[in-house]
Motif scaffolding. Sequence first.
Motif, mmCIF file in Angstrom:
data_model
loop_
_atom_site.group_PDB
_atom_site.id
_atom_site.type_symbol
_atom_site.label_atom_id
_atom_site.label_comp_id
_atom_site.label_asym_id
_atom_site.label_seq_id
_atom_site.Cartn_x
_atom_site.Cartn_y
_atom_site.Cartn_z
ATOM 1 N N ALA A 1 0.830 -1.219 0.000
ATOM 2 C CA ALA A 1 0.000 0.000 0.000
ATOM 3 C C ALA A 1 0.858 1.262 0.000
ATOM 4 O O ALA A 1 0.533 2.239 -0.674
ATOM 5 N N GLY A 2 1.955 1.217 0.746
ATOM 6 C CA GLY A 2 2.804 2.396 0.823
ATOM 7 C C GLY A 2 4.087 2.274 0.021
ATOM 8 O O GLY A 2 4.941 3.154 0.079
ATOM 9 N N ASP A 3 4.230 1.166 -0.724
ATOM 10 C CA ASP A 3 5.454 0.887 -1.475
ATOM 11 C C ASP A 3 6.664 1.097 -0.564
ATOM 12 O O ASP A 3 7.640 1.748 -0.912
ATOM 13 N N ASP A 4 6.566 0.492 0.655
ATOM 14 C CA ASP A 4 7.490 0.773 1.742
ATOM 15 C C ASP A 4 8.242 -0.484 2.173
ATOM 16 O O ASP A 4 7.660 -1.385 2.788
ATOM 17 N N LEU A 5 9.524 -0.543 1.870
ATOM 18 C CA LEU A 5 10.358 -1.701 2.219
ATOM 19 C C LEU A 5 10.416 -1.942 3.723
ATOM 20 O O LEU A 5 10.536 -3.087 4.166
ATOM 21 N N THR A 6 10.285 -0.889 4.521
ATOM 22 C CA THR A 6 10.377 -1.054 5.979
ATOM 23 C C THR A 6 9.183 -1.796 6.558
ATOM 24 O O THR A 6 9.221 -2.216 7.711
ATOM 25 N N MET A 7 8.139 -1.998 5.760
ATOM 26 C CA MET A 7 6.933 -2.689 6.233
ATOM 27 C C MET A 7 6.922 -4.167 5.867
ATOM 28 O O MET A 7 5.934 -4.856 6.070
ATOM 29 N N THR A 8 8.023 -4.649 5.313
ATOM 30 C CA THR A 8 8.114 -6.049 4.918
ATOM 31 C C THR A 8 9.502 -6.560 5.297
ATOM 32 O O THR A 8 10.193 -5.953 6.102
ATOM 33 N N VAL A 9 9.915 -7.686 4.739
ATOM 34 C CA VAL A 9 11.231 -8.251 5.004
ATOM 35 C C VAL A 9 12.116 -8.024 3.778
ATOM 36 O O VAL A 9 11.736 -8.375 2.664
ATOM 37 N N HIS A 10 13.262 -7.430 3.994
ATOM 38 C CA HIS A 10 14.241 -7.203 2.932
ATOM 39 C C HIS A 10 14.917 -8.545 2.665
ATOM 40 O O HIS A 10 15.740 -9.006 3.464
ATOM 41 N N TYR A 11 14.567 -9.187 1.573
ATOM 42 C CA TYR A 11 15.054 -10.555 1.357
ATOM 43 C C TYR A 11 16.550 -10.615 1.085
ATOM 44 O O TYR A 11 17.178 -11.632 1.348
ATOM 45 N N GLY A 12 17.153 -9.559 0.611
ATOM 46 C CA GLY A 12 18.604 -9.536 0.446
ATOM 47 C C GLY A 12 19.313 -9.582 1.788
ATOM 48 O O GLY A 12 20.269 -10.339 1.984
ATOM 49 N N GLU A 13 18.829 -8.765 2.728
ATOM 50 C CA GLU A 13 19.404 -8.777 4.075
ATOM 51 C C GLU A 13 19.124 -10.101 4.774
ATOM 52 O O GLU A 13 19.978 -10.611 5.505
ATOM 53 N N LEU A 14 17.938 -10.664 4.545
ATOM 54 C CA LEU A 14 17.610 -11.966 5.129
ATOM 55 C C LEU A 14 18.580 -13.030 4.617
ATOM 56 O O LEU A 14 19.099 -13.834 5.404
ATOM 57 N N ALA A 15 18.841 -13.035 3.320
ATOM 58 C CA ALA A 15 19.757 -14.022 2.736
ATOM 59 C C ALA A 15 21.137 -13.925 3.377
ATOM 60 O O ALA A 15 21.744 -14.956 3.725
ATOM 61 N N GLU A 16 21.620 -12.708 3.580
ATOM 62 C CA GLU A 16 22.930 -12.525 4.204
ATOM 63 C C GLU A 16 22.931 -13.027 5.646
ATOM 64 O O GLU A 16 23.883 -13.677 6.091
ATOM 65 N N ALA A 17 21.863 -12.748 6.375
ATOM 66 C CA ALA A 17 21.771 -13.188 7.774
ATOM 67 C C ALA A 17 21.713 -14.715 7.871
ATOM 68 O O ALA A 17 22.351 -15.314 8.746
ATOM 69 N N LEU A 18 20.962 -15.346 6.990
ATOM 70 C CA LEU A 18 20.873 -16.812 7.006
ATOM 71 C C LEU A 18 22.215 -17.435 6.639
ATOM 72 O O LEU A 18 22.641 -18.420 7.249
ATOM 73 N N ALA A 19 22.896 -16.870 5.650
ATOM 74 C CA ALA A 19 24.208 -17.396 5.259
ATOM 75 C C ALA A 19 25.187 -17.295 6.422
ATOM 76 O O ALA A 19 25.984 -18.222 6.642
#
Length: 121
Positions: A45-63
């Motif tokens: 609705a707000g085209d707002d990345l802060t309201m979801t999960v940044h999958y690039g950062e998630l991938a780095e954290a999981l790695a």
Amino acid sequence: MSPDRITLKGLRARGRHGVLAAERELGQEFVVDATLFLDTAPAAAGDDLTMTVHYGELAEALAKVVEGEPVRLIETLAQRLAEVCLAHEAVCRVEVSVHKPAAPIPVPFDDVVVTIERSRA
């Protein structure tokens, strides 16, 4: 209404997990799949990345988890990965699969996979 999903498939990282000393010394590639269940409508609705999960950062954290402190069981590794996913406030549930395609099994096989599902308490 069922939650939306963000899925990260085939994340590859080298880790030193396993029961055998050789696994812990030499390491091997692990493959991770993670499906996060969340409501993506506020982000959309707000085209707002802060309201979801940044999958690039998630991938780095999981790695980092895979590459980090060794554990004996891939069940334990899967639990640690699930905890990283659930640390995101928007995520209500996660399904994590850890593949260990080079597991030390003396007969031909394609893959070993442990899949867990965890929810926010």
